[in-house]
Design an enzyme around this catalytic site. Structure first.
Site, PDB file in Angstrom:
ATOM      1  N   GLU A  60       3.674   7.948 -13.044  1.00 44.99           N
ATOM      2  CA  GLU A  60       4.591   8.819 -12.316  1.00 44.99           C
ATOM      3  C   GLU A  60       5.610   8.010 -11.516  1.00 44.99           C
ATOM      4  OE1 GLU A  60       5.010  12.163 -12.071  1.00 44.99           O
ATOM      5  OE2 GLU A  60       3.580  12.456 -13.710  1.00 44.99           O
ATOM      6  N   ARG A  65       6.150  -3.972  -2.920  1.00 48.05           N
ATOM      7  CA  ARG A  65       6.343  -4.465  -1.559  1.00 48.05           C
ATOM      8  C   ARG A  65       5.959  -5.938  -1.460  1.00 48.05           C
ATOM      9  NH1 ARG A  65       2.144  -6.714  -0.861  1.00 48.05           N
ATOM     10  NH2 ARG A  65       0.081  -5.824  -0.512  1.00 48.05           N
ATOM     11  N   ARG A  99       2.134  -0.855  -6.486  1.00 43.83           N
ATOM     12  CA  ARG A  99       1.274   0.324  -6.526  1.00 43.83           C
ATOM     13  C   ARG A  99       1.757   1.233  -7.650  1.00 43.83           C
ATOM     14  NH1 ARG A  99       1.178   2.844  -1.067  1.00 43.83           N
ATOM     15  NH2 ARG A  99      -0.018   0.962  -0.647  1.00 43.83           N
ATOM     16  N   LYS A 134     -14.922   3.067  -1.553  1.00 49.19           N
ATOM     17  CA  LYS A 134     -15.253   2.487  -0.257  1.00 49.19           C
ATOM     18  C   LYS A 134     -15.986   3.518   0.600  1.00 49.19           C
ATOM     19  CE  LYS A 134     -11.546  -0.933   0.026  1.00 49.19           C
ATOM     20  NZ  LYS A 134     -10.441  -1.467   0.849  1.00 49.19           N
ATOM     21  N   HIS A 142      -8.015  -1.934  -8.201  1.00 52.13           N
ATOM     22  CA  HIS A 142      -7.273  -3.092  -7.707  1.00 52.13           C
ATOM     23  C   HIS A 142      -7.400  -4.245  -8.685  1.00 52.13           C
ATOM     24  CE1 HIS A 142      -7.096  -2.006  -3.130  1.00 52.13           C
ATOM     25  NE2 HIS A 142      -6.870  -0.966  -3.914  1.00 52.13           N
ATOM     26  N   GLU A 161      -0.845  -8.494  -6.634  1.00 59.13           N
ATOM     27  CA  GLU A 161      -1.896  -7.477  -6.559  1.00 59.13           C
ATOM     28  C   GLU A 161      -1.338  -6.170  -7.122  1.00 59.13           C
ATOM     29  OE1 GLU A 161      -5.045  -5.979  -3.270  1.00 59.13           O
ATOM     30  OE2 GLU A 161      -2.982  -5.373  -2.897  1.00 59.13           O
TER      31      GLU A 161
END
Length: 221
Positions: A60, A65, A99, A134, A142, A161
């Site tokens: 999507e 960053r 992301r 978590k 990840h 990452e």
């Protein structure tokens, strides 16, 4: 906190006082930006190919960053690493981050496989917080990958990452981040419980939406 601020100021002054050092960290950040461009381009190409083959996009949105100098220094200090440029290279895997927001849960694993199966991508680590969320309910896949960037006179391997999650997971994570920003503490047991309950409801919704899509595809067949 005052001690940490003092160390940050000292670190920044090192850059101000040493032109070569400042130039080095500026170039390092440029390398991370280039690595992000490489990975994002791969993801854009894969999304277009998937669109052509499956008549829909698994991705999507893609957000990128670079960690700020203050955030980099805070993490080095928190982890007990030296505040230096070499320490950034050696110890931090998430200076450059991407992301990837997918529509459905199974798209997460498809995108991850398509990306990491490319022969110039090396997987350094993989943490599946979808199958193993978590404590507070956070879910996401990840990956830390190493990718070469091609410069005018050399090829450099750089780490990026990659976080891959659904729209619903991203919605939850964004609100959870806002709560933390407002000084929420993980020691608040009731708040953690409520966050976990919300995350579970969202995941159940994700799985129901996936089941609906699969049922509709089965009917078409």
């Amino acid at each position: 906190m005052n001690d940490l601020n003092a160390k940050k100021e000292e670190f920044v002054k090192q850059f101000e006082g040493l032109e070569s050092t400042f130039s080095e960290i500026k170039m390092l950040m440029t390398y991370y930006e280039c690595a992000i461009l490489e990975v994002k381009t791969k993801l854009d190409v894969l999304n277009k190919e998937f669109q052509a083959n499956e008549l829909r996009n698994p991705i999507e949105t893609i957000k990128t960053r670079i960690k700020s100098p203050a955030s980099i220094m805070e993490k080095l200090e928190r982890k007990g690493f030296e505040l230096s440029i070499q320490s950034i290279k050696d110890n931090l895997d998430d200076v450059a981050g991407i992301r990837v927001i997918c529509s459905f849960v199974d798209d997460i694993y498809k995108v991850a496989d398509m990306l990491t199966n490319q022969d110039d991508i090396k997987i350094l680590s993989k943490k599946d917080y979808i199958k193993n969320p978590k404590k507070n309910g956070y879910r996401s896949l990840h990956l830390v990958v190493e990718i070469p960037i091609f410069l005018s006179n050399e090829k450099k391997p750089m780490r990026v990452e990659v976080q891959i999650r659904t729209i619903a997971m991203d919605f939850w994570a964004s609100l959870e981040h806002e709560i933390h920003y407002k000084k929420f503490s993980n020691s608040n047991v009731e708040a953690v419980k409520q966050l976990t309950e919300c995350a579970d409801v969202i995941y159940e919704t994700d799985m129901k939406m996936l089941k609906i899509r699969k049922n509709l595809l089965d009917e078409e067949d």
